[in-house]
Design an enzyme around this catalytic site. Structure first.
Site, PDB file in Angstrom:
ATOM      1  N   CYS A 181      49.035  33.421  43.290  1.00 40.16           N
ATOM      2  CA  CYS A 181      47.656  33.910  43.312  1.00 40.16           C
ATOM      3  C   CYS A 181      46.791  33.172  42.304  1.00 40.16           C
ATOM      4  O   CYS A 181      46.811  33.495  41.114  1.00 40.16           O
ATOM      5  CB  CYS A 181      47.646  35.418  43.041  1.00 40.16           C
ATOM      6  SG  CYS A 181      45.989  36.098  43.000  1.00 40.16           S
ATOM      7  N   CYS A 224      44.243  35.289  40.458  1.00 40.83           N
ATOM      8  CA  CYS A 224      44.793  36.116  39.382  1.00 40.83           C
ATOM      9  C   CYS A 224      45.152  35.264  38.164  1.00 40.83           C
ATOM     10  O   CYS A 224      44.903  35.674  37.035  1.00 40.83           O
ATOM     11  CB  CYS A 224      46.077  36.835  39.811  1.00 40.83           C
ATOM     12  SG  CYS A 224      46.132  37.407  41.490  1.00 40.83           S
ATOM     13  N   ASP A 225      45.771  34.134  38.382  1.00 43.64           N
ATOM     14  CA  ASP A 225      46.433  33.430  37.275  1.00 43.64           C
ATOM     15  C   ASP A 225      45.809  32.091  36.888  1.00 43.64           C
ATOM     16  O   ASP A 225      46.192  31.511  35.877  1.00 43.64           O
ATOM     17  CB  ASP A 225      47.917  33.194  37.637  1.00 43.64           C
ATOM     18  CG  ASP A 225      48.659  34.506  37.805  1.00 43.64           C
ATOM     19  OD1 ASP A 225      48.273  35.483  37.148  1.00 43.64           O
ATOM     20  OD2 ASP A 225      49.608  34.562  38.605  1.00 43.64           O
TER      21      ASP A 225
END
Ligand code: NAP
Length: 306
Positions: A132, A135-136
């Site tokens: 992701c 997200c990261d």
């Protein structure tokens, strides 16, 4: 006979439980043996509203679970092994052993990113291996990264990651991309993106964190190493819907079709979160649709009993 059974303990399932419990539906939530959903496999979550300083994924799920429990959600640990939605009451079998009957069901079984399938990929997930970018990506400012895959997801992730990374190498197993023309063009025009064609990841390198990958050229057989701080695997997602095959309307990729909010093709069965969403796939959108499903279930119960 239960008013409502919720299958799944990610943000969608737990939010549905919070709303249903507060509406006095006494929900039963069946959490799989690996409780908490995809967020339990990530590290810090910085884009979930309400946590200005960020929160660790497992911690966020623990809080959501406690909140659902506080209002009276009953939890059952086990995997739903079969369902029968053909007739009412709806019937669920857990771990091939016991059955539960329900007036309404919310399916919130999520989706799973398809892994390459390497032991070190699994070991270093959350330590440089991610599925992701949204997200990261932020954690890789000033670093070199690789993205695996040749579809729209891979192009989108790679393009997004160039906001942070100094260089992103897309590793694709063929010499042609599957991605749509527009997404391809965007990636190809981006000066920070390079391509490793006809290549597969043989191994993810690094002891505690990712330091690189070993690649194999599938045409020449040549093995090479590519240094990187992160590996983003974007070879597709699979909704966790095998259990419902043949009983509920799904699209060609296996995502549950919903209409009028979270209703499925079966009256009284609702679907929320990634199991019915191939587009947004965010914790907050999953939570939002979990809330919708609980309200939809409550209204269904009111109308069928009234
Ligand atoms: P996808 O279209 O199925 O592409 C998966 C890619 O991963 C393919 O290039 C495939 O290679 C490769 N791949 C599959 N298994 C692999 C393996 N074991 N090892 C190495 N490579 C592997 O999946 P997606 O990119 O996640 O897209 C899913 C759907 O969402 C698509 O319909 C897409 O259009 C849509 N989507 C749209 C957008 C957007 O428009 N903004 C963004 C993301 C996704 P091959 O090409 O050789 O098969």
């Amino acid at each position: 006979m239960r008013n409502l059974v919720i299958i799944g303990s990610g943000p969608a399932g737990l939010t549905a439980a919070i709303y249903a419990a507060r509406a006095n539906l006494s929900p039963l939530l069946i959490e799989g043996w690996q409780s908490g959903g995809q967020l339990t496999t990530t590290t810090e979550v910085e884009n979930y509203p309400g946590f200005a300083k960020g929160i660790m994924g497992p911690e966020l799920m623990k809080e959501m679970r406690a909140q659902a429990e506080r209002f009276g959600t009953e939890f059952l640990t086990g995997d739903v092994s079969a369902v029968s939605f053909k007739n009412h009451p709806l019937t669920l079998t857990i771990d091939d052993e016991r059955t539960v009957q329900a007036k309404t069901v919310i399916i919130a079984t999520g989706a799973s990113a398809i892994p390459i399938g390497l032991p070190n990929e699994k070991r270093l997930t959350g330590h440089g291996v991610s599925t992701c970018a949204t997200c990261d990506g932020f954690f890789f400012r000033g670093k070199e990264l690789i993205v695996v895959g040749g579809g729209d997801s891979a192009m989108e992730e790679a393009t997004f990651l160039t906001k942070f990374a100094t260089k992103v190498s897309i590793v694709h197993r063929r010499d042609k991309l599957r991605a749509s023309k527009i997404m391809q063009d965007r990636a190809m025009k981006n000066e920070k993106i390079a391509f490793s064609w006809n290549s597969v990841v043989e191994d993810v390198l690094g002891q505690d964190v990712v330091t690189g990958v070993r690649l194999r050229n599938v045409v020449t057989g040549k093995i090479s190493e590519l240094a990187c701080a992160g590996v983003f695997v974007a070879i597709g997602h699979r909704p966790n819907t095998a259990l419902f095959a043949g009983q509920i309307d799904m699209d060609e990729k296996g995502y549950i079709r919903t209409h009028a909010g979270t209703a499925t093709s079966i009256p009284g069965v609702f679907a929320a979160g990634d199991v019915q969403d191939s587009l947004y796939r965010q914790a907050v959108t999953a939570a939002g649709s979990g809330c919708m499903a609980a309200i939809d279930a409550e209204r269904f119960l009111e109308s069928s009993e009234g």
